[in-house]
Motif scaffolding. Structure first.
Motif, PDB file in Angstrom:
ATOM      1  N   GLU A   1       0.838  -1.207   0.000  1.00  0.00           N
ATOM      2  CA  GLU A   1       0.000   0.000   0.000  1.00  0.00           C
ATOM      3  C   GLU A   1       0.872   1.255   0.000  1.00  0.00           C
TER       4      GLU A   1
ATOM      5  N   SER B   1      -6.735  -3.943  -2.671  1.00  0.00           N
ATOM      6  CA  SER B   1      -6.672  -2.546  -2.277  1.00  0.00           C
ATOM      7  C   SER B   1      -7.820  -1.794  -2.933  1.00  0.00           C
TER       8      SER B   1
ATOM      9  N   LEU C   1      -8.008   1.491  -2.595  1.00  0.00           N
ATOM     10  CA  LEU C   1      -7.586   2.892  -2.588  1.00  0.00           C
ATOM     11  C   LEU C   1      -6.816   3.310  -3.839  1.00  0.00           C
ATOM     12  N   TYR C   2      -6.083   2.389  -4.443  1.00  0.00           N
ATOM     13  CA  TYR C   2      -5.133   2.793  -5.477  1.00  0.00           C
ATOM     14  C   TYR C   2      -5.421   2.107  -6.818  1.00  0.00           C
TER      15      TYR C   2
END
Length: 719
Positions: free
Chosen positions: A451, A473, A475-476
């Motif tokens: 991360e 993940s 988020l990305y």
């Protein structure tokens, strides 16, 4: 073990320099740069670096300078329909093993059109040019093109800004990309980077007033005429109709208004003014480029090679723009992969620019005492993350070398992430090293470190591949999950049963406790008519309770969900005893380590034909007439490292090789993962999908089953 570790450390910290020599080669009929590279055991990029004009194509009789590291040449063979490694070994009087050694990529099979090395060429008065400077220069000087065109009166130094391209810079200064490359030779083999300083030539304006000689397809134009711009016309359209490129049109009109106003008079070639439609040959059609469409997308849509597309539309080398009208074959459709077949990216390679890949793994080199052998070996035995890291890295190295034989060269940068939850140290690594031109990052091993890297490289949109963690993940967008999650594995086995559950008696046997509640609820929801066997405290199943859920008039398909060795040792023998009389097939969504305990007999699992989902295939050597036949990959790995590859080493190879093949068959990895279909290598397969929120996940899984003879086979493959 210490020797094994030191071997990798030496690879990590440095590379040996090799003195460069050159040979001259006269292009024969039908040869291309890739085949020539195969002959001299080099790469297309190395040839392009010394012969930059070869990027625009080579001709019979043309002389090329070939960089070589030895004085050996190889015979080559273009694979045709019906060719096999055995047949080729007979044809060229060499062993199959020799073909595999010369062509490591052949371990995954050979394909029509593939170029193979099939033996060494006996030296017969070959003119080798050694490292002496005068001989080296004589070959290179013979290839120099005497510059023609306008006179350079001065230079401008341009500092490259973020996201700038050579095409954009050339347009800004009213020069061509080739003009810039001639003054900055490294740009023939390197890409520009932010803060680079490059020289831009400024030409004498009066030099353009004389008649210009412009090369076009099959013609040389020496006369020009005047032309008035009509409504809705563009530079591209006018250049296309006159058979020239935009750069050539701009050279003919150095003071041309960039707004391209209607009625402006410009200079164009006279002799090949033709209607756009009239210029189209039979079997071809015009295609208007859509907004945001890429060359990669057009290649995928049409199914043709990049060489074919550029030959039909040479001006595409200057860039693709929305609204362009290009020539493509008629009746082209997107290339779909037939069910049950895999996508062969090696046959689609066209992007031979050197790839830059970073490997970030926990080698923990700072904690090792290399002077104390016993201490080092003990550390390696106890440090699981280091063992996994070394195994992954060993496979990655072979993948890089295998890709090189396909013409894909790689700059591999290795970073030691040391330990888990190492955020500050990793952020420091990212700050102190250049990652803006990195094509992909493999690692780190731990989710927290992954991360951190994904967050730090998000500004460059650099893909970060998770080699081990199953956590996703959200988020990305640049996060790539290479291992299917537990949920995907569950869905795989449930989907398989759902497809053929109509006439089956579904039975659910689940271990007690919160850990297994979710899978139990999921199975009951998917199979509302299923029977749930009663489990006693201590996770024990009485035979009488098993009899209540079994039937004799149709097949019994049993889900067994447990990680308790005692429970498995109780339930599996009960089921095995009734397998024949009640037609029992066993399923589980999680074949964990408890199934591998000695108390759980494989004979029973084989009798019940256990089915389970898996991230990879088990690496199983083939046997012929009772003798073990070692696969080419195992043979190569054992020759390189002295041991057999384990699952992590194979995984390192599969992940890295897939990344390099996708980079070689597309403009970047985001385009490379958009191919429709699944890739498969030694034990792993990949089919990436984009999540609504977050990055990419790999949904390619295997369904494995025990056969009667205790062997594992692939029951069904997820495409």
């Amino acid at each position: 073990m210490k020797k094994f570790l030191l071997f990798f450390i030496m690879l990590i910290i440095g590379n040996a320099a090799i003195a460069q020599q050159y040979k001259s080669h006269t292009v024969a009929k039908g040869e291309n740069v890739y085949r020539i590279a195969k002959r001299y055991n080099t790469t297309p990029e190395a040839i392009y670096k010394i012969n930059p004009t070869a990027k625009d194509g080579i001709k019979e009789g043309q002389i090329l300078a070939i960089p070589v590291t030895d004085d050996q040449e190889y015979k080559t063979h273009v694979v045709e329909k019906g060719d096999t490694v055995f047949n080729l070994s007979q044809k060229y009087n060499i062993s199959q093993e020799t073909i595999y050694i010369l062509n490591p990529e052949a371990i995954n099979g050979i394909n029509i059109g593939q170029i193979l090395k099939v033996g060494k060429i006996e030296k017969k008065n070959l003119t080798a040019i050694d490292g002496a400077q005068e001989n080296k220069d004589s070959v290179l000087d013979s290839l120099k093109v005497i510059p023609e065109g306008p006179k350079i009166i001065r230079y401008i130094t341009h500092k490259v800004k973020r996201k700038e391209t050579l095409f954009g810079i050339a347009k800004k200064y009213n020069v061509t990309v080739e003009d810039i490359k001639k003054q900055n030779k490294r740009l023939y083999s390197e890409q520009i980077k932010k803060k680079d300083k490059i020289r831009i030539p400024v030409f004498a304006k009066e030099s353009i007033t004389t008649p210009v000689v412009i090369d076009s397809i099959g013609s040389r134009i020496t006369t020009t005429t005047k032309y008035k711009i009509k409504p809705k016309e563009t530079k591209y359209g006018i250049a296309r109709r006159h058979g020239i490129t935009i750069s050539q049109l701009e050279q003919l009109n150095p003071g041309m208004d960039p707004d391209f106003p209607i009625g402006m008079e410009i200079t164009v070639p006279t002799t090949i003014f033709v209607s756009l439609k009239d210029s189209i040959q039979p079997g071809f059609e015009l295609y208007k480029v859509k907004p945001k469409e890429t060359i990669f997308g057009i290649l995928k849509r049409t199914g043709i090679s990049s060489d074919s597309l550029f030959n039909m539309n040479p001006y595409l080398r200057e860039g693709l723009k929305a609204g362009m009208v290009i020539t493509i074959p008629k009746d082209t459709v997107a290339v779909d992969i037939p069910q049950g077949q895999y996508l062969d990216l090696a046959s689609k390679l066209y992007n031979f620019k050197p790839k830059k890949v970073a490997v970030m793994l926990p080698f923990s080199l700072d904690t090792l005492n290399f002077e104390a052998i016993q201490e080092t070996e003990e550390y390696l035995k106890n440090k699981q993350s280091l063992r996994i890291a070394l195994d992954l890295y060993s496979g990655i190295l072979i993948a890089v070398d295998s890709a090189r034989t396909k013409g894909i060269t790689t700059e591999l940068n290795v970073y030691d992430t040391k330990k888990n939850n190492n955020r500050e140290y990793i952020e420091k690594l990212l700050r102190e090293n250049s990652f803006d031109s990195t094509d992909a990052v493999i690692g780190p091993l731990y989710q927290n470190n992954l991360e951190t890297v994904a967050a730090g490289l998000k500004k460059y949109n650099t893909p970060v591949f998770s080699p081990a963690s199953r956590k996703e993940s959200s988020l990305y967008d640049n996060f790539f999950q290479t291992r299917p999650t537990n949920i995907m594995l569950q869905d795989k086995i449930i989907s398989f049963v759902e497809k053929d559950s109509t006439d089956k008696n579904i039975i659910i046997i689940v271990q007690q406790g919160k850990k297994h509640e979710k899978i139990k609820e999921k199975l009951i929801a998917k199979f509302p008519g299923a029977k749930v066997a009663r489990i006693e405290e201590g996770n024990y199943l009485y035979e009488v309770h098993l009899n209540k859920v079994l039937v004799e008039n149709k097949p019994n398909w049993v889900f067994l969900e447990s990680d308790d060795v005692a429970m498995l040792s109780n339930v599996i023998p009960l089921l095995s005893a009734k397998a024949e009389s009640h037609q029992i097939t066993l399923f589980t969504s999680d074949k964990n380590s408890a199934f591998d305990n000695d108390s759980v007999k494989n004979e029973n699992l084989s009798k019940l034909h256990l089915h389970y989902p898996s991230v990879d295939k088990e690496f199983d050597e083939k046997e012929v007439e009772g003798k073990e036949q070692i696969t080419p990959f195992t043979k190569r790995y054992k020759k390189e490292y002295g041991i057999d590859p384990n699952n992590w080493a194979i995984r390192g190879f599969d992940i890295a090789y897939d990344i390099l093949m996708r980079l070689g068959s597309a403009d970047d990895l985001y385009s490379g993962v958009s191919f429709k279909g699944t890739t498969e290598y030694v034990e792993n397969k990949f089919n990436y999908e984009k999540k609504l929120l977050g990055g990419y996940y790999n949904n390619a899984t295997y369904l494995i089953k025990f056969d009667d003879d205790l062997k594992l086979t692939v029951a069904e493959e997820s495409q």
